[in-house]
Motif scaffolding. Structure first.
Motif, mmCIF file in Angstrom:
data_model
loop_
_atom_site.group_PDB
_atom_site.id
_atom_site.type_symbol
_atom_site.label_atom_id
_atom_site.label_comp_id
_atom_site.label_asym_id
_atom_site.label_seq_id
_atom_site.Cartn_x
_atom_site.Cartn_y
_atom_site.Cartn_z
ATOM 1 N N THR A 1 0.544 -1.295 -0.177
ATOM 2 C CA THR A 1 -0.230 0.130 -0.056
ATOM 3 C C THR A 1 1.070 1.262 -0.361
ATOM 4 O O THR A 1 1.819 0.657 0.178
ATOM 5 N N GLY A 2 0.593 2.168 -0.115
ATOM 6 C CA GLY A 2 1.063 3.451 -0.003
ATOM 7 C C GLY A 2 1.550 4.127 1.177
ATOM 8 O O GLY A 2 2.868 4.167 0.733
ATOM 9 N N ASN A 3 0.759 4.272 2.172
ATOM 10 C CA ASN A 3 1.341 4.679 3.199
ATOM 11 C C ASN A 3 2.038 3.248 3.518
ATOM 12 O O ASN A 3 1.733 2.270 3.792
ATOM 13 N N GLY A 4 3.561 3.265 4.659
ATOM 14 C CA GLY A 4 4.148 2.474 4.518
ATOM 15 C C GLY A 4 3.840 1.515 5.699
ATOM 16 O O GLY A 4 4.933 0.432 5.969
ATOM 17 N N SER A 5 2.574 1.117 6.474
ATOM 18 C CA SER A 5 3.027 0.608 7.864
ATOM 19 C C SER A 5 2.375 -0.919 7.424
ATOM 20 O O SER A 5 3.170 -2.120 8.225
#
Lengths: 495, 170
Positions: free
Chosen positions: A202-206
């Protein structure tokens, strides 16, 4: 009645990639910086500047290239088009809703046991025979163990030391615009294994997301000998493999869908040196043209480093091809070889083939592309026609049935490669879907040849045939009517 | 690209490891697993060469006890327990590494007895096998209880299995 709409250009619509991106002048060697695709406004300026500098650079590159030869090998993963997965009965459909095609076996749940399907063995034997390999009548599966989120069991069922097929070769004809010629590339091995699931970042790294629809789908891994020397040869090898698996009907071989994946291993060495240079692996190649361009880029990168005395900068690593930037970038440098702790898969029996079984499959193989090309050449067709007609097995079958009914070879070839191909391209239809069958084509050709109708009229008759399901005689009638009417109208206008 | 492992080799990008439960439990579990595998292998040898395999009844009693030294030492290297634990993603405290090494060595030595068998006249088999054909037709069957499988997934969101982001990107 101008039918220029259907008077198509003589197109190579079935070649996998357009030849426009390659400059024909340079022959074998191409400077990738000259052929930048996917331009944006911001890129155009820098592209112009690059063009000026690359022309002087390309001359330098050619000098550098002369002293090196590239050693290229390709590992191809072919996703088999079986109805079920390799070791369980889950169906596989590309593009299905995520995590809908799962069961305890492919999810790796405790206690689930794999069971191999007969279709996988059949496909592997077909490919092994088509690649002229020696088949191992006794082979086994092994566990390749590593941890990754898309690998449910924590191991991949593969074949390590005893693959189902070894030691074959593939005949390839290089298209004329890339220099032509015939090549024979060795095949080291072919083995069966299962695919992993899909890992989406996903875009956000979590966190990441896993879709296990694809986990357990059967793959054939085809490893070539390091026999290729240029990007073109490598791309043609991959294209020929795609042709082959489509001819055999074992896979649809779509690179875009991921049913045909290529990883390239490349190293360069000064001409005359016996030992190989440091090998670099390139991943993320999504089309045959990227294969070619990535190899060209990598050759020039490595040659440049050599010429600058920085050959030690070339390390054994995996690089990714970035389509946007048109270059390879380092992924992560390998810290030692991975230890997969291979051992024989205890949950699966060995794979035993009998001579009768192998002979049965050998007899059922269709005429392979190489044989077809040689046969068509023997019929007097030129290489360009041969390559076009043999690219798609359905087109070749259409041509063959027309020939079988007695149609003239060259005329049939021209019709198929010209008008029919253009129509198929415009309407995005395959040759099996158009309203013209080979029998009608034969009749049309013989009508023209016999003098019943002229060539010009013939083209217009063809249009009716391909647009409507009507017999040839009606098509001829309609053409004459239209001709007469249009002539009448013309007379009225002029008069 | 085929399915591939992350190409990193260093230990900093490790995903959460499983804590070993207790010293006794794991060593027993390992021993039981090794014992069953040994029995399988031994049975195969017995079937193949009934004349050459000599089974000492006295040894059978000895096998049940833990702290014996066996005459035939395994020709394998001593186990690198730290590395084994890393590759198996099992975290071990330093004292556990020290404790486990000799125990694992004992089990390997116990297997080492197989090396005393004379294999001169035995054709190598690629694997232990049964006689029956175990293959399946290529007919799709949808698994009935997919919901139960997905319900058991620890973190399932938007039709995807949610996992921590592994550092190595593709």
């Amino acid at each position: 009645m101008a039918l220029t709409f259907f008077r198509g250009l003589h197109t190579h619509s079935f070649l996998m990639y357009p030849s426009s991106f390659l400059s024909r002048k340079n022959g074998m060697l191409y400077c990738t910086m000259k052929s930048i695709r996917g331009q944006t406004e911001t890129q155009e300026k820098s592209q112009h500047q690059l063009k000026v500098s690359t022309q002087t650079q390309s001359r330098k590159h050619d000098d550098i290239f002369k002293n090196f030869e590239a050693i290229i090998g390709i590992e191809t993963h072919v996703q088999l088009s079986t109805l079920t997965k390799a070791f369980c009965s889950c169906p596989y459909n590309y593009g299905a809703q995520p995590n809908t095609s799962i069961c305890p076996v492919c999810m790796g749940l405790p206690g689930a046991l794999p069971v191999l399907s007969t279709k996988v063995i059949e496909s592997a034997v077909k490919v092994g025979l088509a690649l002229n390999c020696n088949l191992s009548l006794s082979s086994k599966f092994d566990r390749k163990q590593y941890f990754y989120p898309d690998l449910p069991k924590g191991y991949q069922i593969s074949q390590f030391d005893i693959p189902i097929a070894t030691g074959g070769y593939l005949d390839v004809d290089i298209p004329l615009e890339f220099g032509g010629g015939h090549r024979k590339f060795g095949i080291t091995r072919v083995h069966m294994e299962e695919d992993a699931g899909k890992l989406l970042h996903t875009g956000n790294g979590s966190f990441s997301q896993v879709d296990l629809n694809r986990a357990g789908v059967p793959l054939l891994e085809i490893v070539s000998e390091p026999d290729m020397r240029t990007g073109i040869e490598a791309a043609e090898y991959a294209a020929e493999l795609q042709r082959l698996v489509r001819y055999l009907g074992v896979s649809n071989g779509n690179m875009q869908e991921g049913s045909l994946r290529c990883d390239v291993n490349i190293s360069i060495r000064p001409i005359g040196q016996l030992e190989f240079g440091t090998k670099v692996e390139i991943k993320n190649l999504n089309s045959f043209s990227s294969v070619s361009r990535a190899i060209d880029f990598e050759i020039s990168r490595q040659a440049l480093l050599h010429s600058q005395g920085q050959a030690d900068q070339i390390v054994q690593e995996t690089r990714l091809w970035e389509e946007g930037a048109q270059k390879t970038v380092t992924m992560r440098k390998k810290e030692g070889l991975a230890d997969y702790r291979y051992f024989p898969e205890p949950d699966l029996p060995g794979v035993t083939l009998t001579e009768e079984y192998v002979d049965g499959i050998r007899c059922s193989l269709p005429e392979l592309p190489e044989m077809k090309r040689r046969r068509y050449e023997g019929m007097g067709l030129n290489m360009q026609d041969v390559l076009f007609l043999t690219n798609d097995i359905n087109v070749a079958d259409f041509f063959d049935s027309a020939i079988a009914e007695g149609a003239d070879v060259k005329l049939a070839a021209n019709w198929i490669m010209g008008d029919i191909a253009a129509y198929m391209k415009n309407e995005k239809l395959s040759i099996n879907e158009i309203q013209l069958n080979s029998h009608e084509l034969v009749e049309l050709i013989s009508s023209i040849k016999g003098g019943t109708i002229s060539g010009k009229i013939g083209k217009e008759v063809y249009t009716f045939l391909i647009l409507f399901i009507i017999p040839l005689s009606s098509a001829i009638e309609h053409t004459f009517i239209c001709c007469v009417v249009s002539k009448l109208i013309l007379h009225l206008i002029i008069a | 690209m085929g399915p591939g492992p992350p190409t990193d080799g260093d230990s900093s990008s490790r995903e959460p490891a499983i804590r070993a439960y207790s010293t006794n439990e794991t060593s027993n579990y390992h021993q039981i697993k090794f014992i069953t595998m040994a029995i399988r292998a031994a049975l195969l040898l017995v079937r193949a060469t009934p004349l050459q395999f000599s089974f000492n009844p006295k040894q059978a009693l000895v096998l049940k006890q833990n702290n014996r030294n066996y005459a035939v030492k395994s020709s394998l290297e001593p186990p690198d327990v730290q590395r084994l634990a890393e590759t198996a993603r099992i975290s071990l405290a330093p004292h556990e590494v020290e404790e486990f090494a000799p125990k694992i060595q004992q089990v390997i030595d116990w297997f080492g007895q197989l090396q005393a068998v004379d294999l001169q006249n035995v054709a190598p088999a690629i694997r232990a096998d049964n006689e029956e054909e175990t293959l399946r037709d290529d007919s799709p069957e949808i698994f009935e209880n997919r919901d139960a499988i997905l319900a058991a997934v620890p973190c399932y969101e938007d039709s995807y299995i949610k996992v921590p982001k592994v550092l190595n990107k593709e």
